[in-house]
Write an enzyme that holds these catalytic residues in place. Structure first.
Site, PDB file in Angstrom:
ATOM      1  N   PHE A 149       0.813  -1.232   0.000  1.00  0.00           N
ATOM      2  CA  PHE A 149       0.000   0.000   0.000  1.00  0.00           C
ATOM      3  C   PHE A 149       0.835   1.265   0.000  1.00  0.00           C
ATOM      4  CE2 PHE A 149       0.810  -0.190   4.595  1.00  0.00           C
ATOM      5  CZ  PHE A 149       0.997   1.154   4.878  1.00  0.00           C
ATOM      6  N   LYS A 173      -1.285  -7.096  -9.519  1.00  0.00           N
ATOM      7  CA  LYS A 173      -2.287  -6.996  -8.445  1.00  0.00           C
ATOM      8  C   LYS A 173      -1.839  -5.886  -7.501  1.00  0.00           C
ATOM      9  CE  LYS A 173      -2.758  -8.518  -4.339  1.00  0.00           C
ATOM     10  NZ  LYS A 173      -3.327  -7.320  -3.689  1.00  0.00           N
ATOM     11  N   GLU A 176      -4.986  -3.885  -2.241  1.00  0.00           N
ATOM     12  CA  GLU A 176      -6.435  -3.650  -2.152  1.00  0.00           C
ATOM     13  C   GLU A 176      -6.738  -2.417  -1.288  1.00  0.00           C
ATOM     14  OE1 GLU A 176      -4.580  -5.944  -0.860  1.00  0.00           O
ATOM     15  OE2 GLU A 176      -5.539  -7.119   0.717  1.00  0.00           O
ATOM     16  N   SER A 226       5.222  -7.202   3.314  1.00  0.00           N
ATOM     17  CA  SER A 226       5.815  -7.568   4.594  1.00  0.00           C
ATOM     18  C   SER A 226       6.579  -8.892   4.475  1.00  0.00           C
ATOM     19  CB  SER A 226       4.711  -7.684   5.648  1.00  0.00           C
ATOM     20  OG  SER A 226       3.712  -8.555   5.179  1.00  0.00           O
ATOM     21  N   CYS A 281       9.592   1.480   3.501  1.00  0.00           N
ATOM     22  CA  CYS A 281      10.506   0.384   3.823  1.00  0.00           C
ATOM     23  C   CYS A 281      11.916   0.909   4.064  1.00  0.00           C
ATOM     24  CB  CYS A 281      10.511  -0.656   2.708  1.00  0.00           C
ATOM     25  SG  CYS A 281      11.253  -0.042   1.200  1.00  0.00           S
ATOM     26  N   GLU A 382       9.344  -4.454  12.906  1.00  0.00           N
ATOM     27  CA  GLU A 382       8.964  -3.323  12.060  1.00  0.00           C
ATOM     28  C   GLU A 382       7.668  -2.711  12.596  1.00  0.00           C
ATOM     29  OE1 GLU A 382       7.597  -4.202   8.002  1.00  0.00           O
ATOM     30  OE2 GLU A 382       8.752  -2.472   7.326  1.00  0.00           O
TER      31      GLU A 382
HETATM   32  P1  NAD Z   1       1.397  -6.692   3.058  1.00  0.00           P
HETATM   33  O1  NAD Z   1       2.432  -7.749   3.142  1.00  0.00           O
HETATM   34  O2  NAD Z   1       0.282  -6.693   4.030  1.00  0.00           O
HETATM   35  O3  NAD Z   1       0.710  -6.696   1.610  1.00  0.00           O
HETATM   36  C1  NAD Z   1       1.473  -6.728   0.436  1.00  0.00           C
HETATM   37  C2  NAD Z   1       0.686  -7.470  -0.651  1.00  0.00           C
HETATM   38  O4  NAD Z   1       0.467  -8.812  -0.201  1.00  0.00           O
HETATM   39  C3  NAD Z   1      -0.679  -6.846  -0.903  1.00  0.00           C
HETATM   40  O5  NAD Z   1      -0.879  -6.772  -2.295  1.00  0.00           O
HETATM   41  C4  NAD Z   1      -1.648  -7.790  -0.226  1.00  0.00           C
HETATM   42  O6  NAD Z   1      -2.867  -7.915  -0.918  1.00  0.00           O
HETATM   43  C5  NAD Z   1      -0.930  -9.119  -0.231  1.00  0.00           C
HETATM   44  N1  NAD Z   1      -1.251  -9.932   0.946  1.00  0.00           N
HETATM   45  C6  NAD Z   1      -1.604  -9.485   2.186  1.00  0.00           C
HETATM   46  N2  NAD Z   1      -1.819 -10.522   3.011  1.00  0.00           N
HETATM   47  C7  NAD Z   1      -1.611 -11.646   2.295  1.00  0.00           C
HETATM   48  C8  NAD Z   1      -1.672 -13.045   2.608  1.00  0.00           C
HETATM   49  N3  NAD Z   1      -1.996 -13.474   3.820  1.00  0.00           N
HETATM   50  N4  NAD Z   1      -1.381 -13.926   1.620  1.00  0.00           N
HETATM   51  C9  NAD Z   1      -1.036 -13.501   0.393  1.00  0.00           C
HETATM   52  N5  NAD Z   1      -0.962 -12.184   0.045  1.00  0.00           N
HETATM   53  C10 NAD Z   1      -1.244 -11.270   0.986  1.00  0.00           C
HETATM   54  O7  NAD Z   1       2.192  -5.290   3.069  1.00  0.00           O
HETATM   55  P2  NAD Z   1       1.584  -3.837   3.131  1.00  0.00           P
HETATM   56  O8  NAD Z   1       1.048  -3.613   4.512  1.00  0.00           O
HETATM   57  O9  NAD Z   1       0.729  -3.568   1.977  1.00  0.00           O
HETATM   58  O10 NAD Z   1       2.917  -2.971   2.939  1.00  0.00           O
HETATM   59  C11 NAD Z   1       3.809  -2.701   3.998  1.00  0.00           C
HETATM   60  C12 NAD Z   1       4.960  -3.676   4.027  1.00  0.00           C
HETATM   61  O11 NAD Z   1       5.631  -3.654   2.759  1.00  0.00           O
HETATM   62  C13 NAD Z   1       6.012  -3.297   5.050  1.00  0.00           C
HETATM   63  O12 NAD Z   1       6.448  -4.468   5.676  1.00  0.00           O
HETATM   64  C14 NAD Z   1       7.115  -2.682   4.219  1.00  0.00           C
HETATM   65  O13 NAD Z   1       8.404  -2.742   4.794  1.00  0.00           O
HETATM   66  C15 NAD Z   1       7.036  -3.509   2.976  1.00  0.00           C
HETATM   67  N6  NAD Z   1       7.662  -2.850   1.842  1.00  0.00           N
HETATM   68  C16 NAD Z   1       8.864  -3.301   1.444  1.00  0.00           C
HETATM   69  C17 NAD Z   1       9.522  -2.677   0.395  1.00  0.00           C
HETATM   70  C18 NAD Z   1      10.878  -3.147  -0.035  1.00  0.00           C
HETATM   71  O14 NAD Z   1      11.369  -2.649  -1.025  1.00  0.00           O
HETATM   72  N7  NAD Z   1      11.504  -4.074   0.680  1.00  0.00           N
HETATM   73  C19 NAD Z   1       8.918  -1.610  -0.268  1.00  0.00           C
HETATM   74  C20 NAD Z   1       7.655  -1.188   0.157  1.00  0.00           C
HETATM   75  C21 NAD Z   1       7.031  -1.823   1.222  1.00  0.00           C
END
Ligand code: NAD
Length: 482
Positions: A149, A173, A176, A226, A281, A382
């Site tokens: 997000f 994708k 959401e 994450s 991140c 985090e």
């Molecule tokens: P998230 O892991 O909750 O969601 C990321 C994606 O995974 C979304 O598209 C979501 O729909 C999907 N998802 C969520 N739960 C899932 C599940 N149980 N099974 C399969 N798919 C699932 O992350 P977020 O809250 O959207 O974003 C924040 C996280 O992203 C933080 O941990 C941040 O550090 C990380 N991030 C990392 C980088 C990087 O370059 N390393 C860059 C941006 C964000």
């Protein structure tokens, strides 16, 4: 209420998912649209469209493919303000942060437009008598990306331009929680005249992610989010034999040496911690001050944090927006409670932050903990909010050792005027991206992006030269003519 559609085979189509989630403005609580949780069947339709488009697209000359990106860059430039406003309305970050977010994304379109040069192979005449050898790069098929997000326009653009310019077709994708920015970006993509099926979008959540991981028509998957989900996607794609790059979470340490230029350093440190409300991140999360730097950093950071203006990111003068959702706010507040229970002290408490006239916003004010010890939950996990931990070390060696204990390795920074300290840190830091007097160690489009340890799973990092390795098969051709 507007229900978002998927973009498949060059047309907007209704999702077959029956569960609809609210897309909310995190500053006002207003429901902006409904996003469907699409099904495996929707993914299948998108992948079939992308598979059908692949042979024709792969056979399209590379300069012709690159020309579509020139068009995309031009149309994106024309719509910068509009995309920034959509991003702020669904994410909450300030307009200026949204402009930078999209701007960094556009830089990837620019870089990938150089695909004719980027994709060149190598040739060696005479590896044996009358025999030459060369490597050629070929596209592999359908690639997919799953994005988080926190950077609604930029993160998908870490992948789409490189994947399609190198001859692959694509399915995205988006998160959401922030689907509206990509909805508008795809309307712009629709205007550049790509063959149907080259780029597709499927809205949804974990079912779409799992369908990507298992769909035999997908050659490779990029994930950003994450760590626990990154690990899951990495494993699932490995099992089904796909290429995979999975970028995970972070806990970024910022070391401050006594010889740092304190005023400039602390301004930069504060921006790193509180920019995008700490939801980056690359955000600094632990400030580790060495020796007598501690008291100076503490006083200056407290003053900088108190000067932050929290509010609706659309409003001029606001320097920090809300966090993404009510549940994320609860999570951040939960970490603050854990910190207190562990014995850390609150120097600045953002728990009771309110913004006049916006009672439904997800507000968390700038927060600073001190008396934080290595091993505490707030120093290791985090938080992804505007919360920082102040810690002390006696020497640079000790500070590096503490920072390197983290299971994460996304980014780490040092503030110093001493080249030797900077060099020692750059060499010994366990992070994949290192900042020297820079609090957000963000490489440009033409450098690879990605962390180390539990912050990254895979081999080829995002964008830069490594994008080509991810999106192409390097074939060796050995030639003899009789
Ligand atoms: P998230 O892991 O909750 O969601 C990321 C994606 O995974 C979304 O598209 C979501 O729909 C999907 N998802 C969520 N739960 C899932 C599940 N149980 N099974 C399969 N798919 C699932 O992350 P977020 O809250 O959207 O974003 C924040 C996280 O992203 C933080 O941990 C941040 O550090 C990380 N991030 C990392 C980088 C990087 O370059 N390393 C860059 C941006 C964000």
């Amino acid at each position: 209420m507007r229900v978002l559609e998927n973009y498949i085979n060059g047309a907007w189509v209704k999702s077959s998912g029956t569960t609809l989630l609210d897309v909310k403005n995190p500053a006002t609580g207003e429901v902006l649209a409904k996003v469907p949780l699409s099904t495996e069947g929707d993914v299948d339709a998108a992948v079939k469209a992308a598979q059908a488009a692949f042979p024709g697209w792969a056979a399209t000359p590379v300069p012709v493919r690159a020309r579509f990106l020139f068009k995309l860059k031009a149309i994106f430039d024309e719509h910068k303000e509009e995309i920034a406003a959509i991003c702020t309305s669904e994410h909450g970050k300030t307009l200026s942060e949204s402009r930078n977010d999209f701007g960094r994304g556009i830089e990837n379109v620019e870089h990938a437009a150089g695909m004719p040069t980027l994709q060149m192979g190598q040739c060696l005449e005479g590896i044996s008598t009358g025999i030459d050898s060369s490597t050629i790069r070929q596209p592999m098929g359908v690639f997919a990306a799953i994005t988080p997000f926190n950077f609604p326009p930029m993160v998908p653009l870490w992948f789409i331009p490189y994947a399609i310019a190198s001859g692959n077709t694509f399915v995205l994708k988006p998160s959401e929680q922030v689907p509206l920015t990509q909805r508008r970006i795809f309307e712009l993509i629709d205007q550049i005249g790509l063959p149907p099926g080259v780029i597709n979008l499927v809205n949804g959540g974990k079912d779409v992610v799992n369908a990507f991981c298992s769909n035999p028509g997908i050659a490779g998957v990029s994930f950003v989010g994450s760590t626990s989900i990154a690990r899951h996607v990495y494993k699932a794609c490995g099992e089904s034999g796909k290429r995979v790059q999975a970028l995970g979470g972070a806990k970024n340490f910022m070391l401050v040496m006594p010889d740092a230029e304190m005023d400039k350093s602390v301004a930069n440190i504060s921006e790193s911690i509180y920019g995008c409300s700490g939801q980056r991140c690359l955000a600094g999360s632990v400030v580790l001050a060495v020796g007598d730097a501690y008291e100076k950093v503490k006083a200056a950071l407290l003053a900088a944090a108190k000067a932050i203006v929290v509010g609706d990111g659309m409003k001029p003068g606001v320097t920090m927006g809300p966090v993404i959702s009510a549940s994320h706010k609860d999570k951040v507040l939960g970490y603050i409670e854990k910190g207190l229970a562990e014995g850390a002290t609150l120097l600045l408490d953002g728990r009771h932050c309110k913004v006049e006239g916006l009672p439904h916003g997800n507000w968390v004010g700038p927060t600073i903990f001190e008396n934080v010890k290595p091993g505490m939950v707030i120093a290791t996990e985090e938080i992804f909010g505007p919360v920082v931990c102040l810690m002390k070390a006696d020497t640079l060696d000790e500070a590096i050792e503490i920072a390197n204990r983290s299971e994460y390795g996304n980014a780490s920074s040092i503030y110093t005027s001493n080249g030797k300290s900077a060099r020692t840190f750059a060499s010994r830091s366990g992070a994949g991206m290192v900042g020297i007097n820079i609090g957000v160690a963000a490489p440009m489009a033409f450098f690879p992006f990605g962390g180390a340890k539990q912050s990254f799973f895979g081999d080829a990092k995002a964008h830069g030269a490594t994008a080509l390795d991810f999106y192409t098969e390097r074939k060796v051709v050995i030639t003899r003519w009789f």
